[in-house]
Design a protein around this motif. Sequence first.
Motif, mmCIF file in Angstrom:
data_model
loop_
_atom_site.group_PDB
_atom_site.id
_atom_site.type_symbol
_atom_site.label_atom_id
_atom_site.label_comp_id
_atom_site.label_asym_id
_atom_site.label_seq_id
_atom_site.Cartn_x
_atom_site.Cartn_y
_atom_site.Cartn_z
ATOM 1 N N ASP A 196 17.299 -13.268 41.692
ATOM 2 C CA ASP A 196 18.467 -13.903 42.068
ATOM 3 C C ASP A 196 18.829 -15.329 41.432
ATOM 4 O O ASP A 196 18.628 -16.226 41.796
ATOM 5 C CB ASP A 196 18.437 -14.229 43.462
ATOM 6 N N LYS A 237 21.302 -17.683 42.529
ATOM 7 C CA LYS A 237 21.139 -18.182 43.623
ATOM 8 C C LYS A 237 22.219 -17.917 44.872
ATOM 9 O O LYS A 237 22.585 -19.022 45.354
ATOM 10 C CB LYS A 237 20.728 -19.718 43.690
ATOM 11 N N ASP A 281 13.817 -14.171 44.942
ATOM 12 C CA ASP A 281 14.298 -15.499 44.516
ATOM 13 C C ASP A 281 14.214 -15.805 43.083
ATOM 14 O O ASP A 281 15.222 -16.160 42.452
ATOM 15 C CB ASP A 281 13.305 -16.302 45.172
ATOM 16 N N THR A 282 13.466 -15.041 42.305
ATOM 17 C CA THR A 282 13.209 -14.996 40.734
ATOM 18 C C THR A 282 14.528 -14.107 40.255
ATOM 19 O O THR A 282 15.253 -14.697 39.213
ATOM 20 C CB THR A 282 12.162 -14.369 40.253
ATOM 21 N N ARG A 286 19.045 -9.937 50.603
ATOM 22 C CA ARG A 286 17.578 -10.241 50.899
ATOM 23 C C ARG A 286 17.165 -9.049 52.115
ATOM 24 O O ARG A 286 16.281 -8.452 51.876
ATOM 25 C CB ARG A 286 17.626 -11.386 51.488
ATOM 26 N N GLY A 305 22.151 -15.499 46.934
ATOM 27 C CA GLY A 305 21.795 -14.680 47.966
ATOM 28 C C GLY A 305 21.761 -13.392 47.668
ATOM 29 O O GLY A 305 21.491 -12.489 48.715
ATOM 30 N N ASP A 358 23.312 -11.253 38.123
ATOM 31 C CA ASP A 358 21.929 -11.808 37.886
ATOM 32 C C ASP A 358 21.113 -11.101 36.695
ATOM 33 O O ASP A 358 20.837 -11.704 36.070
ATOM 34 C CB ASP A 358 21.325 -11.272 39.132
#
Length: 240
Positions: A127, A130, A124-125, A110, A132, A138
Amino acid sequence: MNRKTLLFVAVLAALGAGSALAATQAGDAAKPARASLDKNNDGAIDKAEAAVHPRLAERFAELDRNGDGKLTADERPHRKGMRGYGRHGGARHGGGFGQLDKDGDGRISRAEAAAEPRFAERFDTLDVNKDGVIDRADREARGQQRRDEWFAKADADKDGKLTRAEIDQADAQRRAAFQQRMQARADERFASVDANKDGRLSRDEVKANARLAARFDALDANKDGFLSKDELAAARPVRK
């Protein structure tokens, strides 16, 4: 070393080179051919063949420039290096994956994504799992999501199979959506040039647009000294 000996050595070298070349060619011939979407080997990809590649199917109407229902070699997209959120999940804007992956660990954190605001907004989309970070996992997961979403949308009767009618219907929907997007962009561009907001473009208003200014007289069909939306629309190529 006499002349005959030299000639004999040269012949042996030539024979050895020939054998090596033959072995290389035989090895190449033994390699399996790369899988192709062109199942009937007619040199083009039709809608049914494109259906197994959702991203290509989504762009079929856009790529099929002559509207013949097939994608020829010159119509198909060609990759030129890694651009955008590509093979390793890199950023689409402001450089590729390598530029954002400052520590070279094959992942974008991030903190690294913050260097590209538009990419950071979608972190966030993108990843998907999730964890991080954004990496190959992904990208692959997102690709599977897109394929599943496209198939589910095209599979009208939800029987887990796509018929020719369903593929044609999905293609028609894509064409309609594409036309809507193009019209929205055209309206946005028109509004940005129409300084006095009178719904038409004068010669002075298009001066900043070199291409439009150069074609002004040709586009002004009714010769009233202004360009209307209809006149500009008539000049755009029609996609069948």
